[in-house]
Design a protein around this motif. Structure first.
Motif, mmCIF file in Angstrom:
data_model
loop_
_atom_site.group_PDB
_atom_site.id
_atom_site.type_symbol
_atom_site.label_atom_id
_atom_site.label_comp_id
_atom_site.label_asym_id
_atom_site.label_seq_id
_atom_site.Cartn_x
_atom_site.Cartn_y
_atom_site.Cartn_z
ATOM 1 N N ASP A 114 38.052 87.321 60.554
ATOM 2 C CA ASP A 114 37.694 85.908 60.499
ATOM 3 C C ASP A 114 38.978 85.088 60.627
ATOM 4 O OD1 ASP A 114 37.525 83.332 58.695
ATOM 5 O OD2 ASP A 114 35.452 83.808 59.270
ATOM 6 N N PHE A 115 39.114 84.361 61.734
ATOM 7 C CA PHE A 115 40.355 83.643 62.021
ATOM 8 C C PHE A 115 40.733 82.682 60.899
ATOM 9 C CE2 PHE A 115 42.653 79.949 63.525
ATOM 10 C CZ PHE A 115 43.779 80.546 64.084
ATOM 11 N N GLU A 116 39.810 81.835 60.469
ATOM 12 C CA GLU A 116 40.137 80.811 59.459
ATOM 13 C C GLU A 116 40.557 81.445 58.138
ATOM 14 O OE1 GLU A 116 40.727 77.723 60.118
ATOM 15 O OE2 GLU A 116 39.974 77.848 62.160
ATOM 16 N N LYS A 117 39.903 82.525 57.742
ATOM 17 C CA LYS A 117 40.272 83.228 56.510
ATOM 18 C C LYS A 117 41.675 83.826 56.641
ATOM 19 C CE LYS A 117 38.792 87.195 53.700
ATOM 20 N NZ LYS A 117 39.790 88.217 53.983
ATOM 21 N N GLU A 118 41.939 84.491 57.760
ATOM 22 C CA GLU A 118 43.250 85.105 57.965
ATOM 23 C C GLU A 118 44.355 84.055 58.035
ATOM 24 O OE1 GLU A 118 43.779 88.296 57.604
ATOM 25 O OE2 GLU A 118 41.639 88.695 57.451
ATOM 26 N N LYS A 119 44.059 82.942 58.678
ATOM 27 C CA LYS A 119 45.048 81.865 58.783
ATOM 28 C C LYS A 119 45.373 81.305 57.398
ATOM 29 C CE LYS A 119 45.778 77.319 60.877
ATOM 30 N NZ LYS A 119 45.244 76.347 61.843
ATOM 31 N N ALA A 120 44.350 81.038 56.597
ATOM 32 C CA ALA A 120 44.570 80.505 55.245
ATOM 33 C C ALA A 120 45.399 81.479 54.411
ATOM 34 C CB ALA A 120 43.233 80.211 54.576
ATOM 35 N N GLU A 121 45.083 82.768 54.502
ATOM 36 C CA GLU A 121 45.831 83.777 53.745
ATOM 37 C C GLU A 121 47.264 83.904 54.253
ATOM 38 O OE1 GLU A 121 43.502 87.373 53.753
ATOM 39 O OE2 GLU A 121 41.954 86.471 52.470
ATOM 40 N N MET A 122 47.463 83.798 55.567
ATOM 41 C CA MET A 122 48.820 83.878 56.128
ATOM 42 C C MET A 122 49.645 82.683 55.681
ATOM 43 S SD MET A 122 50.767 85.855 57.873
ATOM 44 C CE MET A 122 52.495 85.463 57.631
ATOM 45 N N LEU A 123 49.057 81.504 55.683
ATOM 46 C CA LEU A 123 49.763 80.320 55.192
ATOM 47 C C LEU A 123 50.155 80.508 53.730
ATOM 48 C CD1 LEU A 123 47.613 77.570 56.918
ATOM 49 C CD2 LEU A 123 50.079 77.891 57.251
ATOM 50 N N SER A 124 49.257 81.053 52.949
ATOM 51 C CA SER A 124 49.504 81.271 51.522
ATOM 52 C C SER A 124 50.616 82.294 51.290
ATOM 53 C CB SER A 124 48.209 81.729 50.851
ATOM 54 O OG SER A 124 48.433 82.006 49.492
ATOM 55 N N ILE A 125 50.575 83.396 52.020
ATOM 56 C CA ILE A 125 51.571 84.453 51.799
ATOM 57 C C ILE A 125 52.950 84.030 52.320
ATOM 58 C CG2 ILE A 125 51.282 85.890 53.879
ATOM 59 C CD1 ILE A 125 51.210 88.309 51.874
ATOM 60 N N THR A 126 52.961 83.237 53.394
ATOM 61 C CA THR A 126 54.230 82.723 53.910
ATOM 62 C C THR A 126 54.865 81.794 52.876
ATOM 63 O OG1 THR A 126 53.370 82.846 56.160
ATOM 64 C CG2 THR A 126 55.321 81.491 55.840
ATOM 65 N N LYS A 127 54.048 80.952 52.288
ATOM 66 C CA LYS A 127 54.540 80.038 51.247
ATOM 67 C C LYS A 127 55.025 80.824 50.027
ATOM 68 C CE LYS A 127 53.320 75.809 48.849
ATOM 69 N NZ LYS A 127 52.273 74.828 48.576
ATOM 70 N N ALA A 128 54.287 81.853 49.645
ATOM 71 C CA ALA A 128 54.685 82.682 48.500
ATOM 72 C C ALA A 128 56.038 83.345 48.747
ATOM 73 C CB ALA A 128 53.618 83.735 48.217
ATOM 74 N N PHE A 129 56.262 83.822 49.969
ATOM 75 C CA PHE A 129 57.542 84.436 50.320
ATOM 76 C C PHE A 129 58.668 83.424 50.160
ATOM 77 C CE2 PHE A 129 60.883 85.545 53.363
ATOM 78 C CZ PHE A 129 61.095 86.880 53.079
ATOM 79 N N TYR A 130 58.475 82.234 50.714
ATOM 80 C CA TYR A 130 59.492 81.184 50.630
ATOM 81 C C TYR A 130 59.759 80.812 49.169
ATOM 82 C CZ TYR A 130 61.600 76.562 50.869
ATOM 83 O OH TYR A 130 62.428 75.484 50.677
ATOM 84 N N GLU A 131 58.685 80.625 48.403
ATOM 85 C CA GLU A 131 58.839 80.205 47.008
ATOM 86 C C GLU A 131 59.442 81.292 46.132
ATOM 87 O OE1 GLU A 131 54.915 78.805 46.044
ATOM 88 O OE2 GLU A 131 55.342 76.795 46.859
ATOM 89 N N LYS A 132 59.172 82.538 46.441
ATOM 90 C CA LYS A 132 59.783 83.637 45.677
ATOM 91 C C LYS A 132 61.295 83.591 45.849
ATOM 92 C CE LYS A 132 58.991 88.272 44.229
ATOM 93 N NZ LYS A 132 58.100 89.407 44.257
ATOM 94 N N GLY A 133 61.711 83.210 47.035
ATOM 95 C CA GLY A 133 63.127 82.977 47.294
ATOM 96 C C GLY A 133 63.950 84.230 47.470
ATOM 97 N N ALA A 134 65.173 83.992 47.889
ATOM 98 C CA ALA A 134 66.090 85.092 48.165
ATOM 99 C C ALA A 134 66.316 85.968 46.936
ATOM 100 C CB ALA A 134 67.420 84.536 48.679
ATOM 101 N N ALA A 135 66.408 85.363 45.765
ATOM 102 C CA ALA A 135 66.653 86.137 44.553
ATOM 103 C C ALA A 135 65.472 87.053 44.216
ATOM 104 C CB ALA A 135 66.941 85.206 43.385
ATOM 105 N N GLY A 136 64.273 86.649 44.574
ATOM 106 C CA GLY A 136 63.095 87.436 44.263
ATOM 107 C C GLY A 136 62.785 88.524 45.259
ATOM 108 N N VAL A 137 63.407 88.473 46.422
ATOM 109 C CA VAL A 137 63.101 89.429 47.483
ATOM 110 C C VAL A 137 64.287 90.330 47.805
ATOM 111 C CG1 VAL A 137 62.452 89.632 49.928
ATOM 112 C CG2 VAL A 137 61.342 87.936 48.489
ATOM 113 N N GLY A 138 65.480 89.885 47.525
ATOM 114 C CA GLY A 138 66.692 90.566 47.972
ATOM 115 C C GLY A 138 66.904 91.974 47.473
ATOM 116 N N ASP A 139 66.141 92.384 46.460
ATOM 117 C CA ASP A 139 66.337 93.731 45.938
ATOM 118 C C ASP A 139 65.296 94.720 46.450
ATOM 119 O OD1 ASP A 139 64.175 92.632 44.624
ATOM 120 O OD2 ASP A 139 64.680 93.513 42.694
#
Length: 150
Positions: free
Chosen positions: A94-119
């Motif tokens: 479902d395109f709209e569902k996948e798009k909404a989830e992709m927007l959400s996960i992209t935002k989560a990645f950004y908000e987690k930040g370098a300190a939260g992902v770098g390890d």
């Protein structure tokens, strides 16, 4: 090509807007995936550095680090490259569902930040720095958005 870092606000906002502008009517310019399948594929890739559990490394990963720079260097990814089996999406989505989830996960990645992902350790390419994660995730998503002219 200029490779941006998903942890930079300007790079995040640009790619987030491109995602928002993507529609079901965008046609692929190469490859086999539909736009919805591409979003699912990218979403799965973003889950790798966002998972809280350590991922099991594949035995080949102990030499695959030699190829790690291709993830984030300035050379564009080739068109129709092979995909790891766990990232292949063949069923309808479902395109709209996948798009909404992709927007959400992209935002989560950004908000987690370098300190939260770098390890985080990539299951194929091994240990990666926050900068490598930020650039590789931007480059992968940019590649697929260009695949659909977005």
């Amino acid at each position: 090509m200029e490779v941006k870092n998903m942890f930079d606000q300007e790079a995040f906002e640009e790619i987030y807007q491109r995602l928002q502008n993507l529609t079901i009517h965008h046609q692929r310019q190469w490859g086999k995936m539909t736009a919805a399948q591409m979003l699912t594929h990218c979403k799965e890739a973003y889950k790798v550095p966002l998972t809280s559990k350590p991922l099991k490394r594949k035995p080949i990963s102990y030499i695959a680090w030699l190829f790690r720079p291709a993830l984030y260097n300035s050379r564009p990814y080739g068109k129709s490259l092979p995909t790891a089996p766990n990232f292949i999406v063949k069923d309808d989505r479902d395109f709209e569902k996948e798009k909404a989830e992709m927007l959400s996960i992209t935002k989560a990645f950004y908000e987690k930040g370098a300190a939260g992902v770098g390890d985080k350790v990539h299951p194929f390419f091994g240990k990666m720095t926050a900068e490598q994660w930020g650039k590789s995730m931007w480059k992968h998503l940019d590649h697929h958005l260009r695949q659909f002219g977005a």
